[in-house]
Design an enzyme around this catalytic site. Structure first.
Site, PDB file in Angstrom:
ATOM      1  N   SER A 146      28.123  12.312  12.823  1.00 21.86           N
ATOM      2  CA  SER A 146      27.031  12.513  13.859  1.00 21.86           C
ATOM      3  C   SER A 146      25.550  13.052  12.807  1.00 21.86           C
ATOM      4  O   SER A 146      25.598  13.408  11.856  1.00 21.86           O
ATOM      5  CB  SER A 146      27.186  13.655  14.664  1.00 21.86           C
ATOM      6  OG  SER A 146      26.046  13.933  15.407  1.00 21.86           O
ATOM      7  N   TYR A 160      29.735  22.404  16.048  1.00 21.25           N
ATOM      8  CA  TYR A 160      29.953  20.851  16.003  1.00 21.25           C
ATOM      9  C   TYR A 160      29.151  20.220  14.896  1.00 21.25           C
ATOM     10  O   TYR A 160      29.969  19.341  14.137  1.00 21.25           O
ATOM     11  CB  TYR A 160      29.375  20.502  17.437  1.00 21.25           C
ATOM     12  CG  TYR A 160      29.051  18.917  17.373  1.00 21.25           C
ATOM     13  CD1 TYR A 160      30.104  18.149  17.816  1.00 21.25           C
ATOM     14  CD2 TYR A 160      27.999  18.206  17.219  1.00 21.25           C
ATOM     15  CE1 TYR A 160      30.263  16.608  17.735  1.00 21.25           C
ATOM     16  CE2 TYR A 160      27.749  16.760  17.110  1.00 21.25           C
ATOM     17  CZ  TYR A 160      28.889  15.969  17.506  1.00 21.25           C
ATOM     18  OH  TYR A 160      28.916  14.731  17.840  1.00 21.25           O
TER      19      TYR A 160
END
Ligand code: NAP
Length: 251
Positions: A146, A160
């Site tokens: 990501s 995350y």
């Protein structure tokens, strides 16, 4: 390695980026292992789309954070297809936005279990099967990281972001470890993509709102990430190894 990966295991293929990748590989005639953790109906929908596109699909239920489940997924695909040519390490979760000071240990543990341990376990099983020094035919792994790994996601989910930092580092290390064994390992780093993941973090509007602020002025579509994944898996990317490919509109 075959000209195009023919047997591909995709984790988290029931929805979003995983599903788009599965269907695109189906269009190339691939046999696709469609992993999911809970939404069997969505996984069946993906499988149907893969087969209508011209591929074969195998449902592989299992939590990637559970080693026994990962072994069973790979064993099922082995039994059905005799080998695996590629892995897309795509399954991933977010959690509600909050600063670190409010996060409990259970949340942190689950984040790292799914996004990091799960990715490592799946990569390990793929390496065991595809490595040329273990009798395999080589192959390719694409990890779905990501943009968060370089942005850090302050006040949203630093957990995350950190888990995706681990995915980036795993990609760099495995590219060097597995390249000599016939396996290319790369990552894509999506930005703001319109999928269910934002709603699962409590903010369904997140991709649309923040996507509008990117240099391209819009969120991305799952297919726009899938195209990059499919390219990295293919022989068209035969000299690409250890790349972290941003698919994030320049954000
Ligand atoms: P999504 O639409 O929420 O889909 C998530 C998929 O992962 C589903 O197929 C889900 O299965 C599966 N999954 C979740 N936990 C799992 C587990 N423990 N074991 C096995 N499968 C599991 O997500 P997405 O947006 O497509 O995200 C895919 C990947 O892209 C993730 O790694 C995510 O971090 C990354 N990413 C997404 C964005 C974005 O903006 N969308 C941006 C950057 C990175 P069920 O259907 O059974 O729940």
């Amino acid at each position: 390695m075959s000209i195009e990966p023919r047997v591909v295991l995709i984790t988290g293929a029931s929805r979003g980026i995983g599903r788009a990748t599965a269907v695109m590989l189906g269009e190339q005639g691939a046999a696709v292992g469609v992993n999911y953790v809970s939404d069997r109906a969505a996984a069946q929908l993906t499988a149907g789309e893969v087969e209508r596109a011209g591929g074969r699909a195998f449902l592989l239920p299992g939590d990637v954070a559970d080693e026994a489940a990962v072994l069973s997924m790979f064993d099922t695909l082995d039994a059905a297809c005799g080998r695996v040519d590629a892995l897309v390490n795509n399954a991933g979760i977010v959690a509600p936005s909050m600063p670190l000071a409010q996060m409990d240990a259970a949340r942190l543990k689950r984040m790292f279990d799914v996004n990091v341990l799960g990715a490592y376990l799946c990569a390990r099983e793929a390496a065991r099967r595809m490595s040329t020094d273990r009798g395999g035919r080589g192959g390719a792994i694409v990890n779905v990281s990501s943009a968060a790994s370089r942005l850090g996601s302050p006040n949203e989910y630093v957990d995350y972001a950190g888990s995706k930092g681990a995915v980036d580092t795993m990609t760099i290390g495995l590219a060097k470890e597995l390249g000599p064994r016939g396996i290319r390992v790369n990552a894509v780093r999506p930005g703001l993509i319109e999928t269910d993941i934002h709603a699962s973090g409590g903010r369904p509007e997140r991709a649309a709102v923040l996507g509008a602020q990117t240099p391209l002025g819009r969120p991305g579509k799952a297919e726009e990430v899938a195209r990059a994944i499919v390219w990295l898996l293919s022989d068209a990317a035969s000299y690409v190894n250890g790349a972290l490919l941003d698919v994030s509109a320049g954000r």
